[in-house]
Design a protein around this motif. Structure first.
Motif, PDB file in Angstrom:
ATOM      1  N   SER A  60       0.821  -1.222   0.000  1.00 22.97           N
ATOM      2  CA  SER A  60       0.000   0.000   0.000  1.00 22.97           C
ATOM      3  C   SER A  60       0.848   1.262   0.000  1.00 22.97           C
ATOM      4  N   LYS A  61       2.005   1.232   0.645  1.00 20.65           N
ATOM      5  CA  LYS A  61       2.864   2.418   0.709  1.00 20.65           C
ATOM      6  C   LYS A  61       4.080   2.233  -0.170  1.00 20.65           C
ATOM      7  N   LEU A  62       4.121   2.982  -1.261  1.00 18.10           N
ATOM      8  CA  LEU A  62       5.242   2.938  -2.186  1.00 18.10           C
ATOM      9  C   LEU A  62       5.712   4.360  -2.448  1.00 18.10           C
ATOM     10  N   ASP A  63       7.032   4.582  -2.335  1.00 13.41           N
ATOM     11  CA  ASP A  63       7.642   5.847  -2.753  1.00 13.41           C
ATOM     12  C   ASP A  63       8.400   5.561  -4.042  1.00 13.41           C
ATOM     13  N   ILE A  64       7.866   6.019  -5.158  1.00 14.77           N
ATOM     14  CA  ILE A  64       8.413   5.674  -6.477  1.00 14.77           C
ATOM     15  C   ILE A  64       9.005   6.922  -7.136  1.00 14.77           C
ATOM     16  N   VAL A  65      10.273   6.813  -7.524  1.00 12.39           N
ATOM     17  CA  VAL A  65      10.961   7.902  -8.215  1.00 12.39           C
ATOM     18  C   VAL A  65      11.316   7.436  -9.623  1.00 12.39           C
ATOM     19  N   HIS A 118      11.279  15.804   1.598  1.00 17.00           N
ATOM     20  CA  HIS A 118      10.789  15.707   0.223  1.00 17.00           C
ATOM     21  C   HIS A 118       9.718  14.617   0.092  1.00 17.00           C
ATOM     22  N   GLY A 119       9.280  14.109   1.248  1.00 18.50           N
ATOM     23  CA  GLY A 119       8.183  13.136   1.222  1.00 18.50           C
ATOM     24  C   GLY A 119       8.583  11.715   1.484  1.00 18.50           C
ATOM     25  N   GLY A 120       9.887  11.451   1.653  1.00 17.77           N
ATOM     26  CA  GLY A 120      10.321  10.089   1.920  1.00 17.77           C
ATOM     27  C   GLY A 120       9.772   9.583   3.251  1.00 17.77           C
ATOM     28  N   ARG A 121       9.243   8.348   3.262  1.00 15.93           N
ATOM     29  CA  ARG A 121       8.635   7.780   4.467  1.00 15.93           C
ATOM     30  C   ARG A 121       9.421   6.552   4.910  1.00 15.93           C
ATOM     31  N   ALA A 122       9.649   6.448   6.227  1.00 16.78           N
ATOM     32  CA  ALA A 122      10.456   5.348   6.760  1.00 16.78           C
ATOM     33  C   ALA A 122       9.798   3.997   6.551  1.00 16.78           C
ATOM     34  N   ASP A 123       8.456   3.959   6.570  1.00 15.16           N
ATOM     35  CA  ASP A 123       7.754   2.679   6.468  1.00 15.16           C
ATOM     36  C   ASP A 123       7.283   2.373   5.053  1.00 15.16           C
ATOM     37  N   ALA A 124       7.732   3.122   4.069  1.00 16.18           N
ATOM     38  CA  ALA A 124       7.327   2.884   2.676  1.00 16.18           C
ATOM     39  C   ALA A 124       8.448   2.189   1.919  1.00 16.18           C
ATOM     40  N   GLU A 125       8.042   1.436   0.892  1.00 14.42           N
ATOM     41  CA  GLU A 125       9.022   0.791   0.013  1.00 14.42           C
ATOM     42  C   GLU A 125       9.584   1.842  -0.937  1.00 14.42           C
ATOM     43  N   LYS A 126      10.923   1.874  -1.078  1.00 13.45           N
ATOM     44  CA  LYS A 126      11.586   2.867  -1.930  1.00 13.45           C
ATOM     45  C   LYS A 126      11.889   2.233  -3.286  1.00 13.45           C
ATOM     46  N   ILE A 127      11.311   2.804  -4.333  1.00 14.55           N
ATOM     47  CA  ILE A 127      11.469   2.249  -5.685  1.00 14.55           C
ATOM     48  C   ILE A 127      12.028   3.331  -6.607  1.00 14.55           C
ATOM     49  N   SER A 178      10.561  -2.207   6.222  1.00 11.37           N
ATOM     50  CA  SER A 178      10.106  -2.276   4.833  1.00 11.37           C
ATOM     51  C   SER A 178      11.063  -3.174   4.062  1.00 11.37           C
ATOM     52  N   LYS A 179      10.548  -3.726   3.010  1.00 11.13           N
ATOM     53  CA  LYS A 179      11.332  -4.692   2.236  1.00 11.13           C
ATOM     54  C   LYS A 179      12.546  -4.042   1.591  1.00 11.13           C
ATOM     55  N   THR A 180      12.339  -2.861   1.011  1.00 13.35           N
ATOM     56  CA  THR A 180      13.465  -2.222   0.321  1.00 13.35           C
ATOM     57  C   THR A 180      14.574  -1.826   1.281  1.00 13.35           C
ATOM     58  N   GLN A 181      14.201  -1.490   2.521  1.00 15.45           N
ATOM     59  CA  GLN A 181      15.225  -1.193   3.512  1.00 15.45           C
ATOM     60  C   GLN A 181      16.062  -2.435   3.816  1.00 15.45           C
ATOM     61  N   VAL A 182      15.385  -3.560   3.956  1.00 15.80           N
ATOM     62  CA  VAL A 182      16.113  -4.817   4.202  1.00 15.80           C
ATOM     63  C   VAL A 182      17.022  -5.135   3.021  1.00 15.80           C
ATOM     64  N   LEU A 183      16.487  -4.986   1.805  1.00 14.96           N
ATOM     65  CA  LEU A 183      17.293  -5.276   0.620  1.00 14.96           C
ATOM     66  C   LEU A 183      18.499  -4.355   0.527  1.00 14.96           C
ATOM     67  N   GLY A 184      18.298  -3.090   0.865  1.00 16.26           N
ATOM     68  CA  GLY A 184      19.423  -2.155   0.849  1.00 16.26           C
ATOM     69  C   GLY A 184      20.478  -2.524   1.863  1.00 16.26           C
ATOM     70  N   ALA A 185      20.022  -2.915   3.060  1.00 15.32           N
ATOM     71  CA  ALA A 185      20.985  -3.315   4.098  1.00 15.32           C
ATOM     72  C   ALA A 185      21.781  -4.534   3.661  1.00 15.32           C
ATOM     73  N   ILE A 186      21.123  -5.468   3.003  1.00 15.48           N
ATOM     74  CA  ILE A 186      21.832  -6.665   2.522  1.00 15.48           C
ATOM     75  C   ILE A 186      22.842  -6.277   1.451  1.00 15.48           C
ATOM     76  N   SER A 187      22.455  -5.357   0.580  1.00 14.95           N
ATOM     77  CA  SER A 187      23.375  -4.897  -0.475  1.00 14.95           C
ATOM     78  C   SER A 187      24.627  -4.266   0.107  1.00 14.95           C
ATOM     79  N   SER A 188      24.518  -3.698   1.306  1.00 13.90           N
ATOM     80  CA  SER A 188      25.652  -2.989   1.917  1.00 13.90           C
ATOM     81  C   SER A 188      26.585  -3.914   2.685  1.00 13.90           C
ATOM     82  N   ILE A 189      26.233  -5.176   2.845  1.00 13.14           N
ATOM     83  CA  ILE A 189      27.070  -6.101   3.635  1.00 13.14           C
ATOM     84  C   ILE A 189      28.374  -6.363   2.885  1.00 13.14           C
TER      85      ILE A 189
END
Length: 1852
Positions: A24-29, A122-131, A277-288
């Motif tokens: 339901s919550k998507l931040d799409i750029v 600029h509207g970024g939300r901590a609980d939204a998926e970042k796309i 959020s899923k994208t936050q987890v994915l980003g953290a994994i990418s940074s390992i």
């Protein structure tokens, strides 16, 4: 206005709402390329795409937010995420974005998105998926910066999607920009952006996998970050983890993730509650980052147990807890790892362990995981993705059977012993089970029945088609108590529950019965019988026994096997069985046979243009769905993609979009019809993108595209061009044209070749070609009928196996299995089939000669032992070997045998030109047939065709797993050479009168096509012709017009529907006057069948009747088929050959139901006209006189059949191979269809009558044509030939039995006995019957297999008992044979013990004085040596437990494990522990040891005396410290137990690069050390790189007195000495010689074995010559010729006075001859006072083995003086030996040489000469015999001096 409306309509079709499950919550750029290459028009198309994309979503602060950024030379933020909280203003803002062109600085846009776009202000939300969605049409201006910025963006927690437009983009750059390859999309141009709308939306939605959407779990990944993992592989590991995370919904109320990485230390990367959020987890994994270090798995698990699941770190109570461990190796501290894993298990945490590569420890992985079902292993990091579904199914609580079909019936015990409460537990169990499956007609169906006194059906398989209704219905099943009549319940399930009327589906759907019971059945016998019926019916039966009242033996009987039987302690613990039961239910016992379980990527390209219409488009989709249902779908099996096209193409889904059938079927239901023009080129262009890795395409999978279209494309040239692009990518393209508007030229241009082009008349008949398309896609050949005993003929078959690097060892082993299965079908031996094998890669290696094995068991074992080479693919050299070497007489080639070469390869040769040249040369050889088998997509079909004899000898399979589908076809093709013939000409006449109608006419065509599909087609097999008739006759094609199945099927489809009246007579006349002509393909040696189909009476019955009679008189067998109620049965009978050839179908739909009956009549036309098989034998070969009392005479006098006339024009002349010939068809008024004349030709006159009679059954194979038939025959050759009737009867019965067992469809053989006096024959027949029944029972006897088979003397039973006890204490599941073997002199005990040893994994002789004192034990030891050779690996593990004064030679031959008490402090108990440890260690390491043994190659060989081992150990340690990469041969570690230690020593010396001899007094006194030194010196003579330091100027001073190499090995001097000996002793006359001084013959001791002769098959003639001369001079001499390879005759070698070895290259290539040679060498080595071993060299020995060149040669036939003394002539003698009898011819020089050898032997045996033995492995030349001993005069220097010197002067 009209145009605007149309566009709006199309738009409404294309754009859909977001899918269910979208976050339901998507931040799409959006990052939009605005560079110059786009242009304003295309830029606006980008904006339109973004606008349509935005329209799908709910827009707002609590929903989806969008931002747009454009980039060129600079970046322009058009608006931020929070700028437009409502959709109208958002759409308006998108439409108002300006185009500012410039360069393509993609890196700047990525940096802006990371640092600015998602800021909170600029509207970024901590609980939204970042796309982030990047659209670009070209490559970035700074590639390196772009890749770097993309990596930083990934690490920030944004999911990045990259869209490439046009041909200017860089595929690799798009993959770098995107989060992973699954997030890369490409389209051909801006107009096609909308075609990826659905895929892009799904990617942006962060939608969880369907089965994981509701999952709530805490999952911790433990990631191996040690140094053994490369950076590339670490990235692959992290990609796998990210892809897993993507399958879940992430959040505090959904699934949470944590990652802990480990190496030398532990790194908690992030906790469970860190990201929501899923994208936050994915980003953290990418940074390992990759930490490197050792593998502290245990510490990581400890950390997780102590920290990860605490509430402070996000752990939640009441949710599933999982730990997923990934590692590529064993842990540094295994004990700690196991203890930490045990802690996790006890905490209730589920643990999954994943091992990558060969370094992962299987036992440790099992200890880490919760249970074995949670252990996974893959070969490398690329294989991780294939585990996705498995891990998801475990952690999501989702069943692994998702997408599978099954019919499952529960049968619940409802007896009184259960009680109502426990019965409810059973129902709960069923409901929980049901909840884990997809329920429906295309998924799992479940039925339920109960049983007590009677069975009760509560609902059938098809009663409920959704999960909710099914679970509800289960809750209402009543409890009906009574007795436990399990048998009635099973009967009910078989007859009712699994009936088709109650919902059971066809045989392709697994049927599973699950029986739950708490007690024993009332009638166990009836229960067992009913269970057996279920098993025979193909139903998998699973039994669950509950409580203490069950009998496990009965549960096992009911179940399919013991693996399908489960028990639960009580009803409440039933739930613990859920997972096991689900897995067992899902396991497919019978994998799909249509290659559906093999790796393939298949994309369908479907025409959706306006010419189709929505109904026909749905038929295309239905065809696609039905096609897919035949496959096993998943990342490891078959993947599907789909493209639709009309005005444009749309990729509906990619290979990695769906991983199960249900999801694909659901998608197919939602695909919409677009309409428009036919842009096939666009469809092909879009399909190309499917075969990129980021869309799921796999490099090792077949690539297949299937195009369906109903018309010509908009541009034929563009279409063919795009198709060629696909084909150039290695894609197999299949084209399917539907209807009359298609272009044949275009279909041919699209398809890979003409065999991949299909056409049908309309959409309704698409299904009729489904099988053909599957066959074309999967490359599965149709196996024809084969001759089951082809191999009993004379044929030499050589396999050439590709062993190149592309194969892999696993696939190479599958090839070996194929060769073994092929070989099993043949009789193996010098008078039957011989099989040879060679492998090829960079070099050709002859593995098995044709004559190497005459025993099938030994041959099969040898094939399994062939090892894999690696290297390039030099097919030309393999073909050259086949031509020049494989069929040589010395290799077993036989001039009168059929020659067959089978080439198997998975790729193209290194030189196509040379391969073609060599193939042409090979095929030009007489009697040569070449078969080519291509495996996988890497083969070159053109090259295969050039290799094979003709196209019928070319086979291709999709991969190595489906190789065995070729077995019957390859046997068939090979057997063509053995005389197998199967020909038929079949002509179809199809009624196409007006009464039929086009739909029914099509059904006739479908019927004809089934015939074509099922029969082998070709000029040497079955030919077809088809015509149709109505008012006129329209011929479609003649018999010789098509020679392949595919063109025939296409031509049949185009048969004309004539219409009008029913002129059947004219059709029959046309067939007689045209179709049956030789010019139109009719063959004089073939059966001719005419099959007439009609739905009514003919227009002119008189003409029809007249033409039918003429047709039958012309030799045709006529089959008449009437369809419907209007046919004239009388007319059908008149048309057909007889009533057996008349068939009726109720209507056209029922045609298929009579297909098999009609086919039987056609294929069995000969049988139905042969009431009795008339067999006859002429008295004199070629004489067919009508003598009274003979069968020939009786035929002539009684039936008017002239055998002489028939012989002049035979149908088949098979006398050369089968001693018989076939006549052509006889007159219809005689009771036989043909005459089979059985006679002996001169070529076959040496065969026994028994063999000739058995050969008659071989000829029956093509006659019976796989149809069960009764044959009547008299007793052959018992008339004027006066053969013994009993012998003939026995040969006939035994021949029939063996052929029936081989598969001959002989239903019954009636043997006619003429006359009344047949009492003895009847008695003989009864005796044969009884013997056969006993033989069957004997053949079925069970031979147990053992892990360990102890061989010992019974007095040592205490030792064996102690060993057995200790072994079982270490490993309780061992199966040990510890009973002392019984040696009964009155019986043949050897075979029984030999069989047991052959079935045992380890044979363990217990060596003690008692053992060697027992002859039977020693004989068993010899048999064990042979087991090792026949098995192809070392199964023999001798344990030397008590000191033996004199060890027998055969025991010395084998490396034993010394377990004696020899040192102070050692005890027998300790040594037994060591022995047991070695046994178990050998068991686990055997395969590696064997492989190492087979590749003996070392850098350094340390030669030392065992009395002085310390220096050798120090030298070895020095090597290991300073040069750890060197391969050093050190006998105490490289001579493995059970191997032939001499072979290991000698062969290692052959390949070693440097030999270091640690010379000492002990060294010089050791015979073995001297042998090692001499072999090294010989190698030095041959090669400069071996031991060359000995001869350098700077060599150590103590070696400077050695002679030169040329002096050391003076072979010519030895030859001269042998010549002088012959000339001094014998007077040479013309081609003969006589001893100058005769010697008296003294009597020999009769108690001794005097001479044993060991020779290969090639030298048997020389051996017989020697035997003849010995017996001629000394008649009382006892001689043994070694012919038995079971080990029994090894005993003779140990006791004989003299051993003669005929040494040749062939001898040295044989393992069993090497055993004989090594036993002989050991005997000679141990006896220094007399010469025992006499070596006769018969051929050049080649290069290796070196030791053979240094053996003391008594007679050498390679000495040139033999040719100078004797001119070429032959001498013939008659032998009457025990071993051989008959006349033999010898060359004069060979006869003379054997005279010399015989004299020498007898002089020594009678004591008239005393020859002192020379060293076994010695230098040649008498001058230098003692060179090594000279070294003793020099003081030995420090071994370190040698070591340092060697380092300087040796070249590695």
């Amino acid at each position: 206005m009209k145009l605007v409306f149309l566009v709006a309509a199309l738009t409404s079709v294309v754009w859909t709402q977001v899918p269910t499950g979208c976050r339901s919550k998507l931040d799409i750029v959006f990052l939009l390329d605005a560079s110059y290459s786009e242009g304003r028009t295309n830029f606006n198309k980008q904006l339109k795409f973004v606008e349509n994309f935005a329209n799908q979503f709910n827009i707002g602060p609590d929903a989806t937010q969008l931002s747009v950024v454009t980039f060129a030379t600079t970046v322009h933020n058009e608006f931020y995420l929070n700028a437009h909280p409502a959709k109208p203003s958002l759409i308006s803002a998108i439409q108002g974005v300006s185009y500012r062109p410039g360069a393509t600085y993609t890196d700047k846009a990525l940096s802006f998105a990371e640092t600015v776009s998602f800021l909170p202000q600029h509207g970024g939300r901590a609980d939204a998926e970042k796309i982030v969605i990047v659209l670009t049409d070209g490559q970035s201006s700074n590639h390196a910066h772009t890749v770097s910025q993309a990596t930083q963006l990934h690490g920030s927690g944004a999911e990045v999607i990259a869209v490439g437009i046009g041909d200017g983009v860089s595929n690799s750059e798009l993959e770098s920009i995107a989060s992973d390859t699954a997030h890369v999309f490409q389209v051909q141009d801006f107009d096609l952006l909308h075609t990826i709308q659905n895929q892009l939306t799904n990617a942006a939605c962060q939608q969880a996998a369907l089965h994981c959407q509701s999952a709530v779990a805490d999952i911790v990944f433990a990631i191996d970050s040690s140094s053994s993992i490369s950076s590339t592989d670490f990235s692959k590991q992290m990609s796998f983890v990210k892809n897993l995370v993507r399958q879940y919904n992430v959040g505090s109320n959904e699934t949470q993730f944590s990652v802990v990485s480990f190496a030398s230390s532990i790194h908690p990367e992030f906790n469970l509650n860190k990201y929501q959020s899923k994208t936050q987890v994915l980003g953290a994994i990418s940074s390992i980052t990759h930490h490197f270090g050792s593998t502290h798995t245990g510490e990581a698990l400890d950390f997780i147990a102590n920290n990860s699941f605490t509430s402070a770190n996000g752990g939640r109570s009441g949710v599933d807890k999982w730990v997923v461990v990934l590692t590529d190796g064993a842990s540094t501290r295994p004990t700690k790892t196991i203890a930490a894993a045990d802690r996790l298990h006890k905490m209730g945490i589920e643990v999954i362990s994943i091992g990558v590569g060969s370094g992962a420890n299987k036992a440790e992985l099992e200890a880490i995981a919760t249970d074995p079902q949670h252990v996974y292993r893959v070969d490398d990091f690329n294989g991780l993705q294939a585990l996705m579904t498995n891990i998801e199914s475990s952690t999501c609580g989702y069943n692994v059977c998702h997408g599978s079909k099954a019919d499952v019936v529960f049968l619940l015990d409802s007896s009184a012993s259960e009680g109502a409460v426990n019965f409810e537990h059973q129902l709960d169990f069923v409901k929980n089970f049901t909840d884990k499956f997809d329920i429906g007609p295309d998924a799992v169906q479940i039925g339920l029945a109960t049983f007590s006194t009677k069975p009760h059906g509560h609902f059938w398989l098809d009663t409920y088609q959704n999960k909710t209704d099914l679970i509800n219905a289960t809750g209402y099943v009543p409890y009906i108590p009574g007795s436990t009549y399990t048998d009635l319940g099973l009967q009910f399930a078989l007859n009712e529950s699994f009936s088709t009327g109650n919902g059971a589906r066809d045989g392709s759907v697994p049927k599973i019965l699950i029986v739950l019971t708490d007690g024993q059945s009332t009638d166990p016998m009836a229960t067992a019988l009913m269970a057996d019926k279920l098993h025979r019916d193909g139903i998998k039966v699973i039994t669950i026994g509950i409580g203490q009242g069950v009998r496990t033996s009965e549960l096992t009987v009911i179940a399919t096997d013991k693996n399908h039987m489960f028990t639960a302690t009580d009803f409440s613990s039933l739930a613990t069985l859920q997972k096991d039961l689900q897995l067992e239910t899902c396991r497919n016992e019978k994998p799909n046979t249509e290659c559906g379980d093999k790796a393939a990527d298949i994309v369908f390209i479907l025409d959706a243009s306006g010419s189709e219409g929505i109904d026909n488009f749905k038929k295309e989709l239905n065809f696609t769905a039905d096609f897919m249902k035949g496959f096993q779908i998943g990342p490891q099996h078959v993947q599907f993609g789909l493209v639709t096209f009309s005005n444009y193409a749309r990729s509906e889904f990619y290979f990695n979009t769906y991983h199960d059938l249900q999801s694909i079927l659901h998608k197919l239901d939602t695909i919409r019809y677009s309409g428009g023009s036919t842009h096939t080129d666009s469809g092909l262009s879009s399909a190309k993108f499917h075969f990129y890795s980021h869309h799921g395409a796999r490099p090792n999978a077949q690539k297949i595209a299937i195009v369906l279209t109903d018309g010509m494309s908009y541009s034929t040239s563009r279409t063919i061009d795009k198709a060629n692009q696909l084909k150039n990518m290695g894609v197999k393209v299949i084209s399917v044209g539907i209807g009359n508007s298609v272009s044949k030229v275009e279909l041919n241009g699209i398809a890979t070749d003409l065999q991949h082009v299909f056409t049908v008349t309309n959409f309704d008949v698409l299904k009729s070609i489904q099988y053909e398309i599957k066959t074309a896609a999967c490359a599965i050949p149709n196996p024809p009928v084969i001759d089951p005993e082809c191999g009993s003929g004379l044929s030499d078959i050589v396999f050439l196996l590709d062993s190149s690097g592309s194969e892999t060892k696993s696939n190479f082993n599958k090839m070996l299995t194929f060769v073994q299965n092929f070989t099993k079908q043949f009789d193996i031996g010098p008078n039957n089939a011989q099989v040879g094998v060679a492998t090829f890669s960079t070099n050709v290696h002859e593995r098995i000669k044709l004559n190497q094995y005459s025993d099938k068991t030994a041959l099969l074992a040898a094939i399994s032992g062939i090892y894999y080479d690696h290297g390039a693919t030099y097919t030309d050299e393999a073909l050259q070997y086949a031509r020049t070497d494989a069929f040589l007489p010395s290799h077993g080639g036989r001039a009168n045998a059929s020659r067959i070469v089978v080439v198997m390869t998975d790729g193209q040769s290194m030189s196509h030109t040379k391969t073609q040249q060599e193939a042409t040369s090979l095929k030009s050889q007489p009697n040569m047939k070449v078969i080519a088998i291509g495996i996988g997509s890497g083969v070159n079909s053109q090259e295969l065709n050039s290799i094979a004899s003709d196209p019928q000898h070319v086979f291709t399979v999709a991969n190595f797993d489906v190789l065995n589908k070729l077995n019957s076809e390859l046997t068939f093709t090979s057997c063509q050479t053995c005389g197998f013939i199967q020909t038929a000409d079949i002509i179809f006449a199809l009624d196409s009168s007006s009464s039929e109608g086009p739909l029914n006419f099509q059904k006739q065509i479908d019927f004809v096509q089934t015939f074509v599909r099922d029969l082998p087609v070709g000029p040497n097999n079955v030919q077809f012709s088809v015509l149709s008739y109505g008012s006129s006759v329209q011929n479609n094609f003649y018999l010789n017009q098509y020679s392949a199945k595919r063109p025939i099927l296409d031509a049949v489809q185009k048969t004309d529907n004539v219409g009008g009246s029913t002129q059947t007579g004219e059709a029959l006349k046309y067939i007689r006057e045209h179709n049956m002509l030789a010019t139109n393909g009719a063959r004089s040696n073939s059966s001719l069948f005419v099959i007439v189909l009609t739905d009514g009476a003919s227009t002119d019955k008189a003409v029809t009747l007249q033409e039918a009679n003429l047709l039958k008189a012309s030799g045709a067998t006529v089959v008449a088929i009437g369809v419907g109620s209007n046919v004239d049965r009388t007319e059908l009978n008149a048309i057909a050959s007889d009533p057996n050839h008349v068939f009726a179908a109720q209507n056209f739909d029922a045609l298929q139901t009579i297909k098999e009956d009609v086919k039987k009549a056609a294929c069995d036309g000969v049988n139905t006209t042969v009431a009795a098989l008339a067999s006859t034998t002429p008295l004199v070969i070629g004489d067919y006189s009508n003598l009274q009392g003979s069968m020939i005479g009786s035929l002539n006098h009684n039936l008017g059949i002239s055998t002489r006339e028939l012989s002049k024009d035979k149908s088949m002349d098979l006398r050369i191979h089968y001693s018989c010939w076939f006549s052509k068809d006889l007159s219809p008024d005689v009771p036989f269809g043909r005459l089979l004349c059985f006679e002996r030709t001169r070529a076959s006159s040496k065969q026994s009558l028994t063999r000739q009679i058995r050969d008659i059954f071989k000829v029956l194979v093509p006659i019976l044509k796989n149809q069960s038939t009764t044959i009547i025959t008299p007793l052959l050759a018992t008339g004027n030939q006066r053969s013994d009737k009993g012998t003939v009867l026995q040969a006939t019965v035994l021949g029939a039995i063996s052929w029936i067992q081989a598969g001959l469809p002989l239903k019954k053989l009636k043997i006619v006995l003429y006359g009344a006096q047949n009492k003895d024959l009847n008695k003989c027949f009864s005796s044969l019957k009884e013997k056969h029944i006993k033989t069957q029972r004997k053949e079925n006897r069970y031979i147990p297999s053992y892990d360990i088979f102890f061989v010992y003397q019974s007095t040592d039973s205490t030792i064996v008992k102690a060993l057995t006890k200790k072994l079982l204490a270490r490993k309780s599941d061992l199966i040990i044979h510890s009973t002392a073997s019984k040696f009964d002199d009155k019986t043949v005990w050897q075979q029984g013990i030999f069989d047991l040893m052959m079935g045992s994994k380890r044979i363990v002789p217990v060596l003690t004085p008692n053992f060697v004192g027992n002859d039977d034990c020693l004989e068993t030891f010899n048999m064990a040596i042979c087991c090792t050779r026949l098995r192809g690996n070392d199964v023999l593990i001798p344990l030397y437990l008590e000191s033996i004064q004199i060890i027998p030679v055969s025991i010395v031959l084998v490396q034993y494990s010394d377990c004696r008490v020899r040192k102070e402090g050692e005890t027998a108990e300790m040594k037994m522990d060591v022995a047991c440890a070695r046994l178990l260690q050998t068991d686990t390491q055997k395969e590696d040891v064997t492989e190492k043994e087979s590749n003996m190659s070392h850098d350094v060989f340390i030669s030392y005396a065992h009395k002085n081992p310390n220096e050798a150990h120090l030298l070895l340690e020095e090597f290991e410290k300073q040069h750890p990469n060197l391969e050093v041969f050190f006998d105490r570690q490289d001579l493995h137990v059970g191997g032939m230690w001499q072979k290991s020593l000698y062969y290692s010396l052959d390949s070693v690069k440097c030999v270091i001899a640690l010379v000492s007094r002990a060294y010089l006194s050791s015979v073995v050390c001297q042998e090692e030194f001499n072999i090294a010196m010989y190698r030095c003579h041959q090669t400069v790189n071996v031991a060359h330091w000995v001869f350098e100027k700077k060599r150590p001073s103590y070696l400077r007195r050695t002679s030169t190499v040329s002096q050391f090995f003076a072979f010519s001097e030895v030859s001269e000495a042998r010549k002088k000996d012959v000339c001094d002793t014998y007077t040479i006359r013309l081609n003969s010689m006589q001893r100058k001084v005769p010697f008296p013959i003294k009597p020999l001791d009769s108690s001794l074995c005097h001479v044993v002769v060991s020779a290969s098959q090639n030298d048997l003639n020389l051996a017989t010559c020697l035997l003849h001369q010995l017996q001629k001079i000394s008649p009382d001499i006892k001689i043994v010729l070694m012919t038995d390879y079971t080990g029994i005759n090894l005993k003779c070698l140990q006791t004989a006075e003299k051993i003669v070895v005929f040494l040749s290259k062939q001898y040295l290539d044989s393992d069993h001859h090497l055993e004989e040679l090594f036993v002989s060498i050991i005997r000679q080595r141990n006896d220094k006072e007399r010469q025992i071993l006499h070596v006769c060299q018969t051929t050049d020995l080649g290069g290796n083995p070196a030791f053979a060149h240094l053996l003391p040669i008594s007679v050498c036939l390679e000495d040139k003086f033999w040719d100078s003394l004797f001119k070429e002539s032959t001498k013939t003698i008659t032998l009457d030996l025990t071993e051989l009898k008959g006349s033999f011819s010898y060359r004069s020089k060979h006869f003379a040489a054997m005279t010399k050898l015989a004299d020498d032997l007898l002089l020594e045996l009678t004591g008239q000469t005393a020859v002192k033995p020379s060293p076994i492995i010695k230098p040649a030349g008498k001058k230098n015999m003692g060179v090594v001993r000279e070294i003793t005069k020099v003081k030995f220097c420090s071994f370190l001096e040698v070591y340092k010197y060697m380092l300087v002067y040796s070249k590695f």
